[in-house]
Design a protein around this motif. Structure first.
Motif, mmCIF file in Angstrom:
data_model
loop_
_atom_site.group_PDB
_atom_site.id
_atom_site.type_symbol
_atom_site.label_atom_id
_atom_site.label_comp_id
_atom_site.label_asym_id
_atom_site.label_seq_id
_atom_site.Cartn_x
_atom_site.Cartn_y
_atom_site.Cartn_z
ATOM 1 N N TYR A 1 -66.616 30.386 20.912
ATOM 2 C CA TYR A 1 -68.060 29.798 21.450
ATOM 3 C C TYR A 1 -67.650 28.408 21.611
ATOM 4 C CZ TYR A 1 -72.472 28.831 22.747
ATOM 5 O OH TYR A 1 -73.823 28.245 23.362
ATOM 6 N N ILE A 2 -67.575 27.836 20.355
ATOM 7 C CA ILE A 2 -67.651 26.288 20.213
ATOM 8 C C ILE A 2 -66.319 25.878 20.982
ATOM 9 C CG2 ILE A 2 -66.785 24.490 18.547
ATOM 10 C CD1 ILE A 2 -68.068 26.290 16.331
ATOM 11 N N GLN B 1 -64.567 23.005 25.902
ATOM 12 C CA GLN B 1 -63.972 23.044 27.127
ATOM 13 C C GLN B 1 -64.947 22.769 28.368
ATOM 14 O OE1 GLN B 1 -62.242 26.647 27.963
ATOM 15 N NE2 GLN B 1 -60.570 25.757 29.252
ATOM 16 N N ARG B 2 -66.249 23.241 28.425
ATOM 17 C CA ARG B 2 -67.300 23.156 29.431
ATOM 18 C C ARG B 2 -67.529 21.828 29.607
ATOM 19 N NH1 ARG B 2 -73.248 25.333 28.940
ATOM 20 N NH2 ARG B 2 -73.957 24.242 30.817
ATOM 21 N N ARG B 3 -67.808 20.748 28.451
ATOM 22 C CA ARG B 3 -68.294 19.712 28.447
ATOM 23 C C ARG B 3 -67.133 18.632 29.043
ATOM 24 N NH1 ARG B 3 -71.243 19.367 22.655
ATOM 25 N NH2 ARG B 3 -73.020 20.840 23.292
ATOM 26 N N SER B 4 -65.616 19.052 28.770
ATOM 27 C CA SER B 4 -64.829 18.119 29.225
ATOM 28 C C SER B 4 -64.551 18.345 30.843
ATOM 29 C CB SER B 4 -63.459 18.483 28.386
ATOM 30 O OG SER B 4 -62.988 19.775 28.657
ATOM 31 N N GLN C 1 -66.420 23.354 36.026
ATOM 32 C CA GLN C 1 -65.847 24.678 36.376
ATOM 33 C C GLN C 1 -66.284 26.014 35.480
ATOM 34 O OE1 GLN C 1 -61.994 23.434 36.145
ATOM 35 N NE2 GLN C 1 -61.938 22.160 38.183
ATOM 36 N N LEU C 2 -66.761 25.604 34.249
ATOM 37 C CA LEU C 2 -66.950 26.804 33.348
ATOM 38 C C LEU C 2 -68.686 26.681 33.215
ATOM 39 C CD1 LEU C 2 -64.375 27.064 30.496
ATOM 40 C CD2 LEU C 2 -64.860 28.682 32.387
ATOM 41 N N ASP C 3 -69.224 27.143 34.295
ATOM 42 C CA ASP C 3 -70.761 26.860 34.176
ATOM 43 C C ASP C 3 -71.352 28.065 33.424
ATOM 44 O OD1 ASP C 3 -73.077 25.865 34.577
ATOM 45 O OD2 ASP C 3 -73.421 26.813 36.929
ATOM 46 N N ILE C 4 -71.130 28.065 32.032
ATOM 47 C CA ILE C 4 -71.593 29.074 31.416
ATOM 48 C C ILE C 4 -72.755 28.767 30.661
ATOM 49 C CG2 ILE C 4 -70.869 30.433 29.017
ATOM 50 C CD1 ILE C 4 -68.045 29.824 29.734
ATOM 51 N N ASP C 5 -73.677 29.632 30.851
ATOM 52 C CA ASP C 5 -75.071 29.538 30.310
ATOM 53 C C ASP C 5 -75.363 30.454 29.008
ATOM 54 O OD1 ASP C 5 -77.767 27.861 30.167
ATOM 55 O OD2 ASP C 5 -78.426 29.757 31.255
ATOM 56 N N VAL C 6 -75.398 31.693 29.340
ATOM 57 C CA VAL C 6 -75.880 32.908 28.646
ATOM 58 C C VAL C 6 -74.712 33.788 28.184
ATOM 59 C CG1 VAL C 6 -77.235 34.874 28.625
ATOM 60 C CG2 VAL C 6 -77.740 32.985 30.186
ATOM 61 N N ILE C 7 -74.643 34.108 26.868
ATOM 62 C CA ILE C 7 -74.050 35.132 25.959
ATOM 63 C C ILE C 7 -74.606 36.308 26.184
ATOM 64 C CG2 ILE C 7 -72.797 35.822 24.081
ATOM 65 C CD1 ILE C 7 -72.631 32.981 23.130
#
Length: 55
Positions: free
Chosen positions: A34-35, A40-43, A48-54
């Motif tokens: 997860y970390i 990766q998302r912040r970089s 491109q990795l628009d992840i919001d919910v697990i």
């Protein structure tokens, strides 16, 4: 090959804010994965990795 000890693996499912895309994977360390995904998302410049919910 002989396996010694316990091995735990996790299946994870992530989605974006609009819940239009699912990202799936398998890991043996959910917190570390997860970390890694968050870093990766912040970089990525265009999120491109628009992840919001697990899930």
């Amino acid at each position: 090959m002989k396996t010694i000890g316990n091995h735990n693996y996790y299946v994870y499912i992530l989605t974006n804010k609009k819940k239009t895309v699912l990202y799936t994977g398998i890991t043996n360390n959910l917190k570390e994965r997860y970390i890694f995904i968050i870093i990766q998302r912040r970089s990525l410049k265009h999120s491109q990795l628009d992840i919001d919910v697990i899930i």
